[in-house]
Design a protein around this motif. Structure first.
Motif, PDB file in Angstrom:
ATOM      1  N   SER A   1     -23.026  97.759  38.742  1.00  0.00           N
ATOM      2  CA  SER A   1     -23.035  99.257  38.928  1.00  0.00           C
ATOM      3  C   SER A   1     -24.159  99.501  39.146  1.00  0.00           C
ATOM      4  O   SER A   1     -25.337  99.283  38.863  1.00  0.00           O
ATOM      5  CB  SER A   1     -22.436  99.646  37.290  1.00  0.00           C
ATOM      6  OG  SER A   1     -23.688  99.900  36.981  1.00  0.00           O
ATOM      7  N   ALA A   2     -24.329 100.700  40.203  1.00  0.00           N
ATOM      8  CA  ALA A   2     -25.564 101.417  40.702  1.00  0.00           C
ATOM      9  C   ALA A   2     -24.900 102.695  40.598  1.00  0.00           C
ATOM     10  O   ALA A   2     -23.615 102.969  40.878  1.00  0.00           O
ATOM     11  CB  ALA A   2     -25.816 100.707  42.163  1.00  0.00           C
ATOM     12  N   ARG A   3     -25.980 103.310  41.081  1.00  0.00           N
ATOM     13  CA  ARG A   3     -26.277 104.775  41.224  1.00  0.00           C
ATOM     14  C   ARG A   3     -25.696 105.777  42.429  1.00  0.00           C
ATOM     15  O   ARG A   3     -25.396 106.873  42.321  1.00  0.00           O
ATOM     16  CB  ARG A   3     -27.227 105.407  40.787  1.00  0.00           C
ATOM     17  CG  ARG A   3     -27.848 105.473  39.304  1.00  0.00           C
ATOM     18  CD  ARG A   3     -28.722 106.575  38.463  1.00  0.00           C
ATOM     19  NE  ARG A   3     -29.941 106.186  39.356  1.00  0.00           N
ATOM     20  CZ  ARG A   3     -31.041 105.501  38.654  1.00  0.00           C
ATOM     21  NH1 ARG A   3     -31.360 104.936  37.860  1.00  0.00           N
ATOM     22  NH2 ARG A   3     -31.824 105.427  39.319  1.00  0.00           N
ATOM     23  N   SER A   4     -25.879 104.572  43.863  1.00  0.00           N
ATOM     24  CA  SER A   4     -25.517 104.775  45.172  1.00  0.00           C
ATOM     25  C   SER A   4     -25.517 103.525  45.616  1.00  0.00           C
ATOM     26  O   SER A   4     -25.385 102.550  45.293  1.00  0.00           O
ATOM     27  CB  SER A   4     -26.808 105.788  45.515  1.00  0.00           C
ATOM     28  OG  SER A   4     -28.089 104.565  46.132  1.00  0.00           O
ATOM     29  N   HIS A   5     -24.569 103.716  46.654  1.00  0.00           N
ATOM     30  CA  HIS A   5     -24.301 102.699  47.749  1.00  0.00           C
ATOM     31  C   HIS A   5     -25.542 102.014  47.938  1.00  0.00           C
ATOM     32  O   HIS A   5     -25.174 100.459  48.585  1.00  0.00           O
ATOM     33  CB  HIS A   5     -23.629 103.088  48.990  1.00  0.00           C
ATOM     34  CG  HIS A   5     -21.947 103.111  49.045  1.00  0.00           C
ATOM     35  ND1 HIS A   5     -20.889 102.495  48.893  1.00  0.00           N
ATOM     36  CD2 HIS A   5     -21.191 104.477  48.171  1.00  0.00           C
ATOM     37  CE1 HIS A   5     -19.681 103.244  47.611  1.00  0.00           C
ATOM     38  NE2 HIS A   5     -19.776 104.085  48.150  1.00  0.00           N
ATOM     39  N   ALA A   6     -26.146 102.773  48.279  1.00  0.00           N
ATOM     40  CA  ALA A   6     -27.560 101.995  48.741  1.00  0.00           C
ATOM     41  C   ALA A   6     -28.241 101.363  48.100  1.00  0.00           C
ATOM     42  O   ALA A   6     -28.412 100.019  48.464  1.00  0.00           O
ATOM     43  CB  ALA A   6     -28.680 102.770  49.277  1.00  0.00           C
ATOM     44  N   ARG A   7     -28.688 101.851  46.622  1.00  0.00           N
ATOM     45  CA  ARG A   7     -28.703 101.029  45.719  1.00  0.00           C
ATOM     46  C   ARG A   7     -27.752  99.621  45.798  1.00  0.00           C
ATOM     47  O   ARG A   7     -27.971  98.018  45.312  1.00  0.00           O
ATOM     48  CB  ARG A   7     -29.145 101.665  44.290  1.00  0.00           C
ATOM     49  CG  ARG A   7     -30.140 102.442  44.167  1.00  0.00           C
ATOM     50  CD  ARG A   7     -29.848 102.870  43.295  1.00  0.00           C
ATOM     51  NE  ARG A   7     -31.445 104.347  43.112  1.00  0.00           N
ATOM     52  CZ  ARG A   7     -32.332 104.184  42.283  1.00  0.00           C
ATOM     53  NH1 ARG A   7     -32.107 102.824  41.739  1.00  0.00           N
ATOM     54  NH2 ARG A   7     -32.700 104.834  42.231  1.00  0.00           N
ATOM     55  N   GLY A   8     -26.690  99.677  45.681  1.00  0.00           N
ATOM     56  CA  GLY A   8     -25.162  98.410  45.551  1.00  0.00           C
ATOM     57  C   GLY A   8     -26.031  97.706  46.407  1.00  0.00           C
ATOM     58  O   GLY A   8     -25.665  96.557  46.662  1.00  0.00           O
ATOM     59  N   ARG A   9     -25.999  98.193  47.444  1.00  0.00           N
ATOM     60  CA  ARG A   9     -26.550  97.143  48.861  1.00  0.00           C
ATOM     61  C   ARG A   9     -27.544  97.005  49.114  1.00  0.00           C
ATOM     62  O   ARG A   9     -27.495  95.732  49.033  1.00  0.00           O
ATOM     63  CB  ARG A   9     -26.262  97.655  50.461  1.00  0.00           C
ATOM     64  CG  ARG A   9     -25.036  98.189  50.385  1.00  0.00           C
ATOM     65  CD  ARG A   9     -24.941  99.169  51.795  1.00  0.00           C
ATOM     66  NE  ARG A   9     -26.087 100.467  52.614  1.00  0.00           N
ATOM     67  CZ  ARG A   9     -25.449 101.559  51.923  1.00  0.00           C
ATOM     68  NH1 ARG A   9     -23.476 101.237  51.757  1.00  0.00           N
ATOM     69  NH2 ARG A   9     -26.019 102.769  52.604  1.00  0.00           N
ATOM     70  N   ARG A  10     -28.657  96.903  47.972  1.00  0.00           N
ATOM     71  CA  ARG A  10     -29.541  96.352  47.954  1.00  0.00           C
ATOM     72  C   ARG A  10     -29.838  95.276  47.212  1.00  0.00           C
ATOM     73  O   ARG A  10     -30.621  94.259  47.419  1.00  0.00           O
ATOM     74  CB  ARG A  10     -30.842  96.992  47.433  1.00  0.00           C
ATOM     75  CG  ARG A  10     -31.423  98.011  48.543  1.00  0.00           C
ATOM     76  CD  ARG A  10     -32.707  98.738  48.435  1.00  0.00           C
ATOM     77  NE  ARG A  10     -33.206  99.450  46.894  1.00  0.00           N
ATOM     78  CZ  ARG A  10     -32.651 100.445  47.103  1.00  0.00           C
ATOM     79  NH1 ARG A  10     -32.603 101.709  48.604  1.00  0.00           N
ATOM     80  NH2 ARG A  10     -32.345 101.616  46.590  1.00  0.00           N
TER      81      ARG A  10
END
Length: 356
Positions: A39-48
């Protein structure tokens, strides 16, 4: 047979997937053959997170966005869409030094995030067999009156009233959130069991997906500041915590907490040894003599590790989880190397921007 088509050992939801401990836990889970949804707080963090994974293992990793773990039902949609997680590892909880609102910054994310997740699992994920929560040594240690020996039977004394003091907000949030988790288990009697990993100050290589040295985990700030020559006027006091653990041992503890049947229903005090800021500075100087000019010396580099420092007992983690702890020398050396690698990337980026 290629790794990508091997049967999975199980599926794990890893919350707070872009964090320091989570990044290493992700590696350890993949090493052990699990598939992971972070889980991530945003798609940008998820992609990282995805970009940080070795390409040969990337198809065993995906992410979901949970913007605010403190919101009611924050994880409901995750489990409604995918109720087939064998395990959940919950690392998503704040730890930083810039406290503006103790309730919003610490208590709500820690307590509501933990109990809300447990409620969601019970309601929507009948396949889940075990939940592992990253707690903290802060839920064990009492700096007002140290125990002679700390172990899993010890609880820090902090209450919600203490939490309103910004200097105690983090420690209180860890005590209250862990107690809330155990209370949930006792009251709700879900089909899954619970393990908590109470890790202390955590050093070790910074995560691969980090974009700036300003964003590294708080425990590693002292190493970063020594490496970058940011320590002015001498070393800061090490107290009240004089024990450390390497992040790779913490990650392995989370995986073993999943895979060892006897771990269920237990707290584990995960601590590798003693440290002081002086001892860290000495290791930095030994492994990188070129940084010696940046390091405090003489009276400004006094070792404040007490002769009568409290003892700790990590025997339970050794016996049940089979942990063998990394020493301070290796942990700090590897931390320094990882910091210098990111610093070099930052320097090249600054040089590049100067010519654009």
């Amino acid at each position: 047979m290629a790794e990508s088509v091997k049967p999975l050992k199980g599926r794990v939801l890893l919350t707070g997937g872009s964090g320091f401990i989570a990044s290493h836990t992700l590696d350890a889970l993949l090493d052990d053959g699990f598939g992971v949804v972070a889980s991530a707080r945003s798609h940008a963090r998820g992609r990282r997170i995805l970009d940080s994974v070795d390409p040969t293992r990337r198809e065993r990793v995906s992410y979901v966005v949970v913007e605010d773990v403190a919101k009611d039902g924050a994880f409901d949609a995750v489990f409604e869409a995918d109720p087939n997680f064998d395990y959940v590892v919950h690392t998503a909880s704040p730890y930083h030094l810039n406290v503006e609102d103790p309730i919003k910054d610490f208590l709500d994310p820690a307590i509501n995030g933990t109990t809300g997740l447990l409620r969601s699992i019970k309601a929507y994920s009948p396949a889940t067999k075990r939940v592992v929560i990253t707690s903290s040594g802060a839920a064990i240690i009492n700096p007002l009156h140290h125990a002679n020996v700390y172990d899993e039977t010890c609880w820090a004394p902090w209450t919600r009233e203490h939490a309103l003091n910004p200097k105690r907000s983090y420690e209180a949030s860890k005590v209250l959130s862990e107690k809330a988790a155990w209370s949930f288990m006792e009251a709700e009697k879900p089909s899954f069991d619970l393990v908590t990993i109470n890790c202390t100050y955590t050093f070790g290589p910074i995560q691969r997906n980090i974009t700036s040295l300003d964003a590294i985990n708080t425990s590693n700030h002292r190493v970063r500041d020594l490496v970058l020559g940011r320590v002015e006027g001498g070393l800061k006091p090490t107290e009240p915590v004089f024990v450390f653990v390497d992040v790779r041992d913490v990650a392995l503890a989370h995986v073993r907490a999943i895979t060892v049947p006897a771990a269920g229903g237990n707290r584990f005090y995960v601590v590798g040894g003693y440290f002081s800021n002086k001892r860290i500075a000495d290791i930095v100087g030994r492994c990188r003599p070129d940084l010696a000019a940046h390091l405090p010396s003489g009276d400004a580099a006094r070792d404040d590790l007490p002769d009568n420092v409290y003892a700790f007992d990590n025997g339970k983690s050794r016996r049940v989880l089979g942990l063998e702890y990394t020493g301070l020398e290796k942990s700090i050396r590897d931390t320094v190397q990882s910091i210098l690698e990111v610093a070099a990337v930052e320097e090249r980026a600054r040089e590049g921007s100067a010519y654009t």
